[in-house]
Design an enzyme around this catalytic site. Sequence first.
Site, PDB file in Angstrom:
ATOM      1  N   SER A 105       0.900  -1.238   0.073  1.00  0.00           N
ATOM      2  CA  SER A 105       0.035  -0.040  -0.019  1.00  0.00           C
ATOM      3  C   SER A 105       0.869   1.305  -0.043  1.00  0.00           C
ATOM      4  O   SER A 105       0.588   2.331  -0.170  1.00  0.00           O
ATOM      5  CB  SER A 105      -1.049  -0.015   1.338  1.00  0.00           C
ATOM      6  N   LYS A 142       1.109   4.082   7.085  1.00  0.00           N
ATOM      7  CA  LYS A 142       0.402   5.155   5.827  1.00  0.00           C
ATOM      8  C   LYS A 142       0.820   6.440   6.104  1.00  0.00           C
ATOM      9  O   LYS A 142       1.593   6.847   7.142  1.00  0.00           O
ATOM     10  CB  LYS A 142      -1.198   5.174   6.321  1.00  0.00           C
TER      11      LYS A 142
END
Lengths: 184, 420
Positions: A105, A142
């Site tokens: 990701s 993230k």
Amino acid sequence: MGRYSVSRKGMGGRQPGEATKVVRLPLRVATIARRIAEGSLRPGDLNAFFNVEARSNVTVPLMASPAACGFPSPADDYLDRPLDFNELLISNPSATFAVRISGDSMNGAGLFPGDIAIVDRSLSPFNGCVVLALIDGEFTIKRYRVKAGGIVLQAENKAFKDIVIPEDSAFEVWGVVKHAIRMF
Amino acid sequence: MTAPIALVDCNNFYASCERLFQPKLRGQPVVVLSNNDGCVIARSNEAKALGIEMGEPWHICRKRVDTQGIIVRSSNYTLYGDMSARVMRVLEGFSPDLEVYSIDEAFLGLAGFESRLDAHAREMRATVLQWTGIPVSVGIAPTKTLAKLANRTAKKTPESGGVLVLLTSAEQEAALERVELTDLWGVAHRMAERLQAIGIKNPLDLRQADAKFVRMHTSVVMERMVLELQGIPCISLEEAPPDRKMILASRSFGRRVTTRRELEEAVTTHTARAAEKLRRQNLACGRLTVFVTTDKHRPQDRQYAAERSVTLPVASADTGKLNHAAMRALDALWRSGLEYKKAGVMLLNLVAADTVQGGLFDRPDDPKAMARMRALDALNAKYGRGTVTFAAMGRKPGWKLRSDFISPRYTTAWEDLLTV
């Protein structure tokens, strides 16, 4: 000389026919300027210039030749500490942890599966930094964004949606990701 | 007034270390088992609430643990040791006087911080929590004994925010009123009974007692306790750890051991570990004790427990010489037909290695032999324990430690990193 050899005296410095100029510089700067001209600049020279301090124990070579007799080694003036990666990657050892990346990701930020991320717990998260966070008991890495509606965790891969953190959720920033290491 | 002393104690340290890397364990009852999964040595608050006791043998509480959904971990001393070192390093930044008291506790001298003790303690607590993820409690008082009490009270009082300062008499007495004699640092059950026999019913009585009177009826240790409770420091901060009196290496076996060969391997392994510790501290030992026991939790088996000591002609730190002595002790101990559960080696009469005196017929350790030992230690330190061993230690022994529920070494092994 072989056809593929590009080694040439003065490489990285003056091009043939380029004009020169005489300047007066402080010795420290002059040393570096000369190294640049000779194409022999090393990272250590800049460390010495910026007066970077050692943080961990490394062996420091004092002199390359015995002091008492013979000619001094021409390298003595240029000796420096070996590079220390701890110094580069770890600013607060008590608060620094390493984790291995598994998902993709964060490919856009240069974090790939198998990489080692270096996390500093002593830093507070700021808008735009990469964080190791905990959402409902699960770890995730993230991009940390502070928006009008609250905190948003962004992936750096189009296949993943942004995660908007609801006010009442069990969310926690475990640490701030400072570096990544990849083995080829 | 003397300089205040802080006791910083990590809350449920082993469970907190496990939870840092396994957040799913938060809010869950967690117990940590001793070496070889023998008994319970740490409990989270939730496990305490379920009535799991400290020291409960694992095979006895196993059923209860399974049915109540308690999470079990084998002790992961590699992880706990690294996290402890991190906590202590953070604390070093808060006072130049630090005495590491155990893996999860430290005393700090706070001279110079008198005007902002509470704020300093809260800052210390918040920093340790943020940097290392380990929650701690801080108790501050004029003496170590009262600092222990302050810490205990802070832990039991959620509204304290994990910090309690006991400087005035009124504060100290209020805290003492809420505990029993056996809750005090260093008062065991038997001592409490002796105190009660001379009319000292509770900690407040002890504080108000005449120190000389207490000494007459008990010991000098209790006299010091009275003074410490009154706020007069008798136990000083030891910045340098005291010289060790003894080095111990012992383990329970993963399964019961019945052959002499296996018992010899285990004793040799323990001797090698103890000798390595000895050399790391530049010590030599003059006496070595070997002990073996059978499993006392299996009354149906034949029971045996024994120890033998060997005095060395000249103090030594050479694994070869020490093992020779250990094998002589084992010769005297060995009984066949038994199921051994545990063996251990104790090194005693420790002296500085460079002050060892030779005898008429025996010389101190040969420098060549010691160079070999140093090379051995260096190889094992660099390439991992067990890289170079004595053949008598055996290879892949079957008696090796059991740790069925161990978590990864998140902070000390590249192959064990947390995966995200």
